[in-house]
Structures are given as structure tokens and as C-alpha cells.
Write a protein that holds these residues in place. Structure first.
Motif, mmCIF file in Angstrom:
data_model
loop_
_atom_site.group_PDB
_atom_site.id
_atom_site.type_symbol
_atom_site.label_atom_id
_atom_site.label_comp_id
_atom_site.label_asym_id
_atom_site.label_seq_id
_atom_site.Cartn_x
_atom_site.Cartn_y
_atom_site.Cartn_z
ATOM 1 N N VAL A 77 -34.683 -72.672 -26.131
ATOM 2 C CA VAL A 77 -35.699 -71.968 -25.333
ATOM 3 C C VAL A 77 -37.053 -72.036 -26.032
ATOM 4 C CG1 VAL A 77 -36.427 -69.704 -24.466
ATOM 5 C CG2 VAL A 77 -34.021 -70.399 -24.274
ATOM 6 N N PHE A 78 -37.073 -71.702 -27.304
ATOM 7 C CA PHE A 78 -38.309 -71.642 -28.086
ATOM 8 C C PHE A 78 -39.046 -72.976 -28.090
ATOM 9 C CE2 PHE A 78 -40.249 -72.053 -32.392
ATOM 10 C CZ PHE A 78 -41.268 -71.128 -32.228
ATOM 11 N N MET A 79 -38.326 -74.059 -28.350
ATOM 12 C CA MET A 79 -38.994 -75.355 -28.447
ATOM 13 C C MET A 79 -39.577 -75.803 -27.112
ATOM 14 S SD MET A 79 -39.125 -75.975 -31.553
ATOM 15 C CE MET A 79 -39.866 -77.571 -31.419
ATOM 16 N N VAL A 80 -38.895 -75.513 -26.022
ATOM 17 C CA VAL A 80 -39.466 -75.848 -24.713
ATOM 18 C C VAL A 80 -40.736 -75.038 -24.484
ATOM 19 C CG1 VAL A 80 -39.126 -75.684 -22.217
ATOM 20 C CG2 VAL A 80 -37.319 -76.637 -23.659
ATOM 21 N N LEU A 81 -40.665 -73.749 -24.768
ATOM 22 C CA LEU A 81 -41.833 -72.899 -24.528
ATOM 23 C C LEU A 81 -43.041 -73.308 -25.362
ATOM 24 C CD1 LEU A 81 -40.181 -69.373 -24.218
ATOM 25 C CD2 LEU A 81 -41.042 -70.844 -22.380
ATOM 26 N N ILE A 82 -42.825 -73.600 -26.644
ATOM 27 C CA ILE A 82 -43.999 -73.891 -27.486
ATOM 28 C C ILE A 82 -44.465 -75.340 -27.432
ATOM 29 C CG2 ILE A 82 -43.474 -71.993 -29.050
ATOM 30 C CD1 ILE A 82 -42.826 -74.250 -31.162
ATOM 31 N N THR A 83 -43.638 -76.229 -26.892
ATOM 32 C CA THR A 83 -44.099 -77.617 -26.797
ATOM 33 C C THR A 83 -44.473 -78.024 -25.381
ATOM 34 O OG1 THR A 83 -41.848 -78.493 -26.550
ATOM 35 C CG2 THR A 83 -42.744 -78.375 -28.796
ATOM 36 N N GLU A 84 -43.980 -77.301 -24.370
ATOM 37 C CA GLU A 84 -44.225 -77.721 -22.997
ATOM 38 C C GLU A 84 -44.924 -76.674 -22.137
ATOM 39 O OE1 GLU A 84 -40.537 -79.188 -21.321
ATOM 40 O OE2 GLU A 84 -40.021 -80.175 -23.211
ATOM 41 N N VAL A 85 -44.928 -75.425 -22.577
ATOM 42 C CA VAL A 85 -45.465 -74.366 -21.734
ATOM 43 C C VAL A 85 -46.699 -73.709 -22.354
ATOM 44 C CG1 VAL A 85 -44.937 -72.178 -20.562
ATOM 45 C CG2 VAL A 85 -43.162 -73.937 -20.786
ATOM 46 N N TRP A 86 -46.609 -73.290 -23.587
ATOM 47 C CA TRP A 86 -47.688 -72.543 -24.230
ATOM 48 C C TRP A 86 -48.309 -73.343 -25.363
ATOM 49 C CZ3 TRP A 86 -43.619 -68.306 -25.227
ATOM 50 C CH2 TRP A 86 -43.397 -67.570 -24.065
ATOM 51 N N THR A 87 -49.530 -72.984 -25.668
ATOM 52 C CA THR A 87 -50.174 -73.431 -26.892
ATOM 53 C C THR A 87 -50.157 -72.225 -27.817
ATOM 54 O OG1 THR A 87 -51.596 -74.941 -25.677
ATOM 55 C CG2 THR A 87 -52.310 -74.316 -27.896
ATOM 56 N N VAL A 88 -49.576 -72.394 -28.997
ATOM 57 C CA VAL A 88 -49.423 -71.267 -29.917
ATOM 58 C C VAL A 88 -50.115 -71.568 -31.242
ATOM 59 C CG1 VAL A 88 -47.249 -70.491 -28.878
ATOM 60 C CG2 VAL A 88 -47.189 -72.098 -30.777
ATOM 61 N N HIS A 89 -50.312 -70.528 -32.019
ATOM 62 C CA HIS A 89 -50.888 -70.667 -33.363
ATOM 63 C C HIS A 89 -50.026 -71.621 -34.181
ATOM 64 C CE1 HIS A 89 -51.968 -69.518 -37.483
ATOM 65 N NE2 HIS A 89 -53.129 -69.127 -36.964
ATOM 66 N N ARG A 90 -50.634 -72.354 -35.075
ATOM 67 C CA ARG A 90 -49.925 -73.379 -35.839
ATOM 68 C C ARG A 90 -48.821 -72.837 -36.728
ATOM 69 N NH1 ARG A 90 -51.345 -74.960 -41.159
ATOM 70 N NH2 ARG A 90 -52.689 -73.426 -42.167
ATOM 71 N N LEU A 91 -48.819 -71.536 -37.012
ATOM 72 C CA LEU A 91 -47.783 -70.968 -37.880
ATOM 73 C C LEU A 91 -46.595 -70.389 -37.104
ATOM 74 C CD1 LEU A 91 -49.969 -69.228 -40.614
ATOM 75 C CD2 LEU A 91 -48.817 -71.455 -40.703
ATOM 76 N N VAL A 92 -46.667 -70.364 -35.780
ATOM 77 C CA VAL A 92 -45.567 -69.804 -34.990
ATOM 78 C C VAL A 92 -44.298 -70.635 -35.155
ATOM 79 C CG1 VAL A 92 -44.754 -69.337 -32.640
ATOM 80 C CG2 VAL A 92 -47.041 -68.623 -33.344
ATOM 81 N N ARG A 93 -44.423 -71.929 -35.035
ATOM 82 C CA ARG A 93 -43.240 -72.798 -35.148
ATOM 83 C C ARG A 93 -42.610 -72.728 -36.532
ATOM 84 N NH1 ARG A 93 -42.959 -79.058 -33.154
ATOM 85 N NH2 ARG A 93 -40.844 -79.470 -33.823
ATOM 86 N N PRO A 94 -43.378 -72.843 -37.631
ATOM 87 C CA PRO A 94 -42.739 -72.722 -38.944
ATOM 88 C C PRO A 94 -42.143 -71.330 -39.187
ATOM 89 C CG PRO A 94 -44.998 -73.516 -39.185
ATOM 90 C CD PRO A 94 -44.778 -73.258 -37.744
ATOM 91 N N PHE A 95 -42.842 -70.283 -38.728
ATOM 92 C CA PHE A 95 -42.338 -68.932 -38.942
ATOM 93 C C PHE A 95 -41.050 -68.687 -38.153
ATOM 94 C CE2 PHE A 95 -42.001 -64.587 -37.280
ATOM 95 C CZ PHE A 95 -41.748 -63.905 -38.469
ATOM 96 N N PHE A 96 -41.105 -68.902 -36.843
ATOM 97 C CA PHE A 96 -39.968 -68.538 -36.008
ATOM 98 C C PHE A 96 -38.906 -69.635 -35.940
ATOM 99 C CE2 PHE A 96 -37.710 -67.678 -32.003
ATOM 100 C CZ PHE A 96 -37.279 -66.387 -32.281
ATOM 101 N N GLY A 97 -39.333 -70.873 -35.700
ATOM 102 C CA GLY A 97 -38.368 -71.963 -35.559
ATOM 103 C C GLY A 97 -37.672 -72.318 -36.858
ATOM 104 N N THR A 98 -38.463 -72.674 -37.861
ATOM 105 C CA THR A 98 -37.889 -73.069 -39.140
ATOM 106 C C THR A 98 -37.422 -71.861 -39.935
ATOM 107 O OG1 THR A 98 -39.374 -74.974 -39.182
ATOM 108 C CG2 THR A 98 -38.320 -74.368 -41.259
#
Length: 157
Positions: A77-98
């Protein structure tokens, strides 16, 4: 988490798109800190799940299987939302995903569980656990990503 909807014409980023240069102060230290903080949160949640639903020695590690499958679904869910739906701060993916989800999903515990099951004479359980966890994790991430894409496509209509 601050999010902004993407423009309809903006699709997934191409791997060939050059990474823009960063301004001073935007090096790797904030990324490492975000991953570390997220990892501490995710690992704590995983540890809590193990305390709430402990696995007796020699039995099928259901808690670890469910944690890994649930974490993989959230990753989908997260990867679809942040790569295809929203533009998020650059630290969201490392913080939440990784960080958070990487610390929560526990494939190192999965490997230790398999090793301990084999060492204690439960090779069939270990093999079933090995295959079931892998299949559950892959299905969870794929189904969650597909469902999210479907919901977002329906929302755009």
C-alpha cells in the motif's frame, strides 16, 4: 507526514530519471537518522507482538508469519501511495518504508525460527514455515499493491 496529490499526468518516476543534486545539509545523515528512528519503532512493535503472542518452542511460528505478511501488505500500500499517488518529503520513504516496516517485518527472526525448528527435530515444520512465509509475504505485497491501485483508479474517476 505532509502529502500533496500528484498531478494526473505525473506517473511513476522512471529509474532513468537523474536524481537532482541536493542542497547543502541534505546529505545522508538525515536519511540514516530517519531509518534508525523508524527501525527502532518498527522493531519495538515487532518485539511487542512477540510478547503478546509468544511461540512455544518447536511449534509453528504464527506470530512471525503474520507480522511479516502484515508488514508486506502495508509495504504494498505504502509504495503505491508514495510513488504513484502522492509526493512526499524525501525522508518519508526511508523513515516508514525502510525503517518502521523494515524493523517490523522480521526476516532475520524468520531465518532463526527455521534454524531452531530444524535443530530441534522439526524439519517438516521448518520447511512448511519457510514456504508459507515466503508465499504469504509475496502475495500480501502484491495483493495490497494491486488493491491500492484499483482503489486509487476508482477514486480518480
Amino acid at each position: 507526514m505532509t502529502t500533496t496529490p500528484r498531478e494526473p499526468s505525473a506517473g511513476p518516476r522512471s529509474p532513468d530519471t537523474p536524481v537532482p543534486s541536493r542542497a547543502p545539509g541534505q546529505g545522508q545523515a538525515p536519511v540514516v537518522a530517519a531509518v534508525a528512528l523508524g527501525g527502532a519503532i518498527g522493531a519495538s512493535a515487532r518485539y511487542g507482538a512477540g510478547l503478546l503472542w509468544p511461540t512455544p518452542s518447536g511449534s509453528f511460528p504464527w506470530t512471525t508469519l503474520f507480522v511479516n505478511a502484515a508488514g508486506c501488505a502495508v509495504i504494498g500500500v505504502f509504495m503505491v501511495l508514495i510513488t504513484e499517488v502522492w509526493t512526499v518529503h524525501r525522508l518519508v520513504r526511508p523513515f516508514f518504508g525502510t525503517g518502521v516496516l523494515g524493523g517490523f517485518t522480521t526476516f532475520s527472526t524468520y531465518a532463526v525460527d527455521i534454524q531452531q525448528l530444524v535443530q530441534h527435530g522439526h524439519a517438516r515444520t521448518a520447511l512448511a514455515y519457510l514456504a508459507t512465509t515466503l508465499l504469504a509475504a509475496l502475495c500480501a505485497v502484491w495483493l495490497a499493491a494491486a488493491a491500492t491501485r484499483g482503489l486509487m483508479a476508482g477514486r480518480a474517476r
